[in-house]
Design an enzyme around this catalytic site. Structure first.
Site, PDB file in Angstrom:
ATOM      1  N   GLY A 218       0.814  -1.220   0.000  1.00 14.36           N
ATOM      2  CA  GLY A 218       0.000   0.000   0.000  1.00 14.36           C
ATOM      3  C   GLY A 218       0.841   1.260   0.000  1.00 14.36           C
TER       4      GLY A 218
ATOM      5  N   HIS B  76      -1.897   6.141   8.530  1.00 16.28           N
ATOM      6  CA  HIS B  76      -0.970   5.091   8.978  1.00 16.28           C
ATOM      7  C   HIS B  76       0.486   5.499   8.720  1.00 16.28           C
ATOM      8  CE1 HIS B  76       0.201   0.812   9.674  1.00 16.28           C
ATOM      9  NE2 HIS B  76       1.159   1.119   8.810  1.00 16.28           N
ATOM     10  N   GLU B  77       0.777   5.883   7.495  1.00 13.63           N
ATOM     11  CA  GLU B  77       2.176   6.213   7.164  1.00 13.63           C
ATOM     12  C   GLU B  77       2.619   7.462   7.922  1.00 13.63           C
ATOM     13  OE1 GLU B  77       3.451   3.775   5.798  1.00 13.63           O
ATOM     14  OE2 GLU B  77       1.638   2.888   4.941  1.00 13.63           O
TER      15      GLU B  77
HETATM   16  N1  TRP Z   1       6.048  -0.421   6.431  1.00 11.00           N
HETATM   17  C1  TRP Z   1       5.028  -0.365   5.422  1.00 11.00           C
HETATM   18  C2  TRP Z   1       3.746  -0.031   6.132  1.00 11.00           C
HETATM   19  O1  TRP Z   1       3.259  -0.731   6.935  1.00 11.00           O
HETATM   20  C3  TRP Z   1       4.791  -1.595   4.661  1.00 11.00           C
HETATM   21  C4  TRP Z   1       5.887  -2.221   3.898  1.00 11.00           C
HETATM   22  C5  TRP Z   1       6.727  -3.176   4.305  1.00 11.00           C
HETATM   23  C6  TRP Z   1       6.121  -2.113   2.532  1.00 11.00           C
HETATM   24  N2  TRP Z   1       7.491  -3.657   3.267  1.00 11.00           N
HETATM   25  C7  TRP Z   1       7.111  -3.026   2.185  1.00 11.00           C
HETATM   26  C8  TRP Z   1       5.573  -1.308   1.582  1.00 11.00           C
HETATM   27  C9  TRP Z   1       7.513  -3.204   0.866  1.00 11.00           C
HETATM   28  C10 TRP Z   1       5.989  -1.468   0.281  1.00 11.00           C
HETATM   29  C11 TRP Z   1       6.940  -2.411  -0.073  1.00 11.00           C
HETATM   30  O2  TRP Z   1       3.195   0.959   5.994  1.00 11.00           O
HETATM   31 ZN    ZN Z   2       2.985   0.273   8.701  1.00  6.26          ZN
END
Ligand code: TRP
Ligand code: ZN
Length: 867
Positions: A272, A308-309
């Protein structure tokens, strides 16, 4: 240190083996000379011995004189090393399968390296890659090692300075902007961060700008960067961002900490979105929205992902994870925070029901199958395979339970202490629980089991009544999961309320703490036997086993003062009726339809809530429920029974539906606000029922008149589900063929709602469509993922569905292992089914596993599914 062979590169990593890195990093300076096939990355990194590190690593195989020196072990993958220096003098590191090893001085030193990488060839979308002519990065979890040699682990934190050189108008990285000129830009991020939060974007992008004044009066420049053609679709995301920033100040006392906050939309993205410091990168589906092209559900998803982000800036970035086993430390907490935000911005009960629906659909399914793992796993082969519903959604439930146990005030105190004590650190679950123990004076050692014990607990409810005392006896049992034969009792907060026969509340919501295998709770001095509303608000992620008569369920469906449990009672009635229909051919009870008929007309109730009450349990829910009762599910029979049940419901509610549909329709220009969206959801739920009995004329009229995607797509979905949308589908395609996000919906709808016998053929035909660009994850997910989410189609007894999905997974694996591994979960429930289907699925799983050069991501998933 020995060279890693291909097998040992796929070795298991264990939590118990954690050791701090040999060095600390004081500063990172990077120069990028961008080129589509030969980008040069020059790094200059200040290292210093880490006093907390264990004895030096194994030096076997190094030249004799170097064996006495400290060694620097850096990660690196798919890099061409051009040269390396230590304190300005040429160094000669030894290259390994996972990076390099180099003898270094026993004091602080500066490491310099130049590497060449090829972003055009990078289809895995991890590291630096290209999407529609734009450069972008994805480094979480372990992608930075594909950019340069580095200790690519979250407990190594440092400030980064970046210079980007390239012939593109927009050059972005983390932190605050520095010098900028023709063909270059510099960025400086003052906050120490782990490499997984690094980001770079370069391209020809347009910017939707705004600004935000923080509580302490600092002005932050906000930018959403998109392709020129999408510039009109950024306003909602920007509004959601500003609301998120204000909410985090108000509710958690957290302010933003840089001069700018940028968001970039990319079309090729594995998930996402990503919380890179000051430069979030988003899947364009999680940013772009306009009334004509996005549905209410899309708007809601965008709002929650933006939040969230953004919230990760404190829970993830300022305080990060010590190692990847602690992933839930940032993800569970951040999901919990985004759920709180959505509950505050919209309707709290509706949000809770939706969160629980998602938890049951994805996490319960995972927790009850071969991929079950603890919220904090103890080992992994490929960390990308652990960005799961268990880590995220169950992780969020654990935060909610903690809050229920210590109370809102205790929670607020604990969080203040967390931010104060751990700012700038890389932490563990132990650190997290300790702040609760210190702030609230409560021993959490039993609670900690929730982090290590996999599986969904079953809580059995027994009740008795004597002499004015009502007794609830609760017992708990967690089924065994892979690698965990024994389970211990957990602390389970069970929120309970008691209702009198007239519907009034005699005991308001009280949280019972179930800590033993079996425990009784007494309510004294009651005038009459009450009806118990148990697990209000879904106070713990458990499965309730309650042999409750239909009359009590009906009573709760009509009277419960807890909206979650009111909805839950209706859900249970529908589920029981569906199960009896499937098992014994019983026709549904008229009393349930009568109560439902009254509920949907109740103007006091939120339309969004009423819409949720009209939705039936999913096909997969029913399959799981049958399996739990020892019955082998037949997906095609489930599809039919559910359809017939909907028809019976439509017939029973018929006299009211047409008026309700008219009432719920929203007049005037589209607005994505929660109240209008709730009404449209009720209109859509009634329309899909009406379509089962009116031949589709209302849906056709709505499709023709719609001026927004929610109504257009709602009508189209209703028509596709009765198999009568040929003309509308082709008109829809004609109208939207140049809009990639809308086209994903067009693809997904046809495979998702196709009738069982037609689904595999439909999916196959769509993979031949000229717009099926299978290397784009969104499109692949729409078609292959959408098909796998159509249970009756996927489980076609011929095995054609299994074969189709397996063929495509085998084809995608060398191109994009991460997305392939994720989608292999289509097979995770294979053991539920009959012998023939099991044999067919096993065959396909084994065929995938035998594929030449199968990625470690997919190999790990498929072998766990088969185990
Ligand atoms: N940390 C991101 C979130 O939860 C998610 C995420 C982890 C991610 N690995 C990824 C997004 C690889 C894109 C590609 O918001
Ligand atoms: Zn996250």
């Amino acid at each position: 240190m020995r060279d890693a062979s291909p097998q040992s590169a796929a070795e298991t990593v264990y939590l118990k083996d954690y050791a701090p890195f040999s060095h600390l990093v004081d500063k990172v300076e990077l120069v990028f000379r961008l080129h589509p096939t030969a980008t040069r990355v020059v790094s200059r990194i200040s290292f210093r011995p880490n006093p907390a590190a264990p004895a030096k690593p194994d030096t076997e195989g190094l030249p004799q004189p170097d064996r006495e020196k400290p060694q620097l072990v850096l990660h690196g993958e798919k890099l061409k090393l051009i040269g390396a220096r230590i304190d300005g003098k040429a160094a000669s590191p030894r290259l390994t399968k996972t990076g390099l090893v180099c003898a270094v001085p026993d004091k602080p030193f500066v490491w310099e390296a130049e590497v060449e990488i090829n972003p055009s060839e990078n289809t895995a979308l991890e590291g630096l890659y290209m999407s529609n002519g734009m450069y972008c990065t994805q480094c979480e979890a372990e992608g930075f090692r594909k950019i340069t040699y580095y200790p690519d682990r979250p407990d190594v934190m440092a400030p980064f300075s970046v210079r980007i050189e390239g012939d593109l108008p927009v050059l972005l990285s983390n932190g605050n902007p520095g010098k900028k000129g023709e063909g270059f830009a510099e960025w400086h991020d003052p906050w120490k961060k782990p490499a997984y939060l690094f980001a770079l974007v370069a391209g020809d992008l347009a910017c939707h700008r705004d600004s935000f004044a923080t509580a302490s009066g600092r002005k932050v420049g906000l930018g959403i960067w998109v392709r020129e053609a999408d510039i009109g679709k950024c306003a909602f995301a920007m509004d959601a961002l500003k609301r998120s920033m204000a909410w985090d100040e108000k509710v958690y006392g957290r302010e933003y900490d840089l001069d700018v906050f940028n968001i970039v939309a990319v079309d090729d993205f594995n998930m996402g979105a990503m919380e890179n410091k000051g430069l979030n990168i988003f899947n364009s589906s999680a940013v772009l929205a306009s009334p004509e092209t996005a549905t209410d559900a899309n708007y809601e998803r965008i709002e929650s992902i933006i939040a969230h982000e953004y919230f990760h800036n404190w829970t993830g970035n300022r305080i990060t994870c010590r190692d990847w086993f602690q992933l839930c430390l940032k993800e569970g907490l951040t999901v919990y925070r985004d759920q709180q935000f959505s509950a505050d911005e919209r309707s709290a009960p509706v949000q809770r029901i939706n969160d629980v629906l998602a938890l049951r659909a994805r996490q319960f399914r995972e927790d009850n199958g071969p991929l079950a793992h603890p919220v904090r796993p103890e080992s992994f082969v490929e960390i990308n395979n652990f960005y799961t519903a268990t880590v995220y959604e169950k992780g969020a439930e654990l935060i909610g339970m903690l809050r229920r146990l210590v109370g809102a005030e205790g929670y607020a105190k604990a969080l203040d202490l967390y931010f104060k004590r751990h700012d700038g650190q890389a932490c563990t679950i132990e650190d997290w629980l300790k702040v609760f123990e210190d702030a609230c004076g409560r021993d959490l050692s039993q609670f900690k089991l929730w982090y290590s014990q996999a599986g969904t607990p079953r809580v059995k409810v027994e009740e008795s009544w004597a002499d004015g005392t009502f007794t609830l006896t609760l017992s708990q049992k967690t089924p065994t999961t892979p690698g965990q034969p024994e389970k211990r009792p957990l602390v389970i907060p069970v929120a309970v309320g008691l209702l009198a026969r007239d519907g009034s509340e005699v005991v308001p919501t009280t949280v019972l703490e179930l800590t033993e295998t079996r425990q009784s709770f007494r309510f004294k001095d009651l005038a009459e036997r009450p009806v118990a509303s148990v697990l209000r608000g879904f106070s713990a992620p458990v499965i309730l086993e309650r042999s409750h008569d239909a009359a009590d369920r009906l009573f709760l469906f009509i009277h419960d003062t807890d909206p979650f449990n009111r909805w839950e009672a209706g859900r249970a009635l529908a589920k029981d009726a569906l199960l009896s229909k499937l098992r014994y051919g019983t026709e549904p009870d008229k009393a349930y339809f009568a109560a439902l008929g009254d509920l949907i007309r109740d103007l006091e109730l939120d339309p969004a809530f009423r819409a949720l009450c009209l939705a039936l349990p999913s096909q997969d829910d029913i399959a799981q429920a049958l399996h739990d009762r020892g019955v082998v599910p037949d997906p095609v029979a489930i599809y039919r029974a559910r359809r017939e049940f909907s028809e019976a419901m439509a017939a029973a509610l018929q006299p009211r539906l047409a008026a309700l549909y008219e009432y719920a329709r929203v007049e005037g220009p589209y607005s994505p606000d929660a109240a209008s969206a709730g009404k449209r959801a009720l209109a859509a739920a009634t329309l899909s029922l009406l379509t089962l009995v009116d031949g589709g004329h209302r849906a056709r009229a709505q499709f023709d008149a719609a001026d927004n995607m929610t109504e257009q797509f709602g009508a189209l979905s209703a028509l596709v589900s009765i198999g009568s949308a040929e003309d509308e589908l082709s008109r829809f395609y004609g109208q939207w063929k140049t809009d990639r996000l809308v086209l994903d919906k067009w693809f997904g709808l046809q495979v998702g709602l196709a009738a069982p016998e037609a689904a595999a053929e439909t999916a196959k035909a769509l993979t031949q469509h000229p717009d099926f660009s299978w290397k784009t994850p969104n499109r692949f997910r729409a078609v292959i993922g959408g098909f796998a989410a159509n249970p009756a189609g996927f489980h076609d007894p011929s095995g054609a569905g299994y074969r189709l999905v397996a063929d495509w997974l085998i084809k995608l694996d060398p191109v994009n292992p991460q997305t392939t591994a994720r989608m292999s979960t289509a097979f995770e429930t294979w053991r539920r089914y009959d012998d023939d289907r099991r044999a067919l699925m096993r065959e396909e799983l084994e065929r995938i596993l035998a594929a030449k050069d199968l990625s470690r991501d997919t190999a790990e998933m498929v072998s766990r599914i088969l185990a």
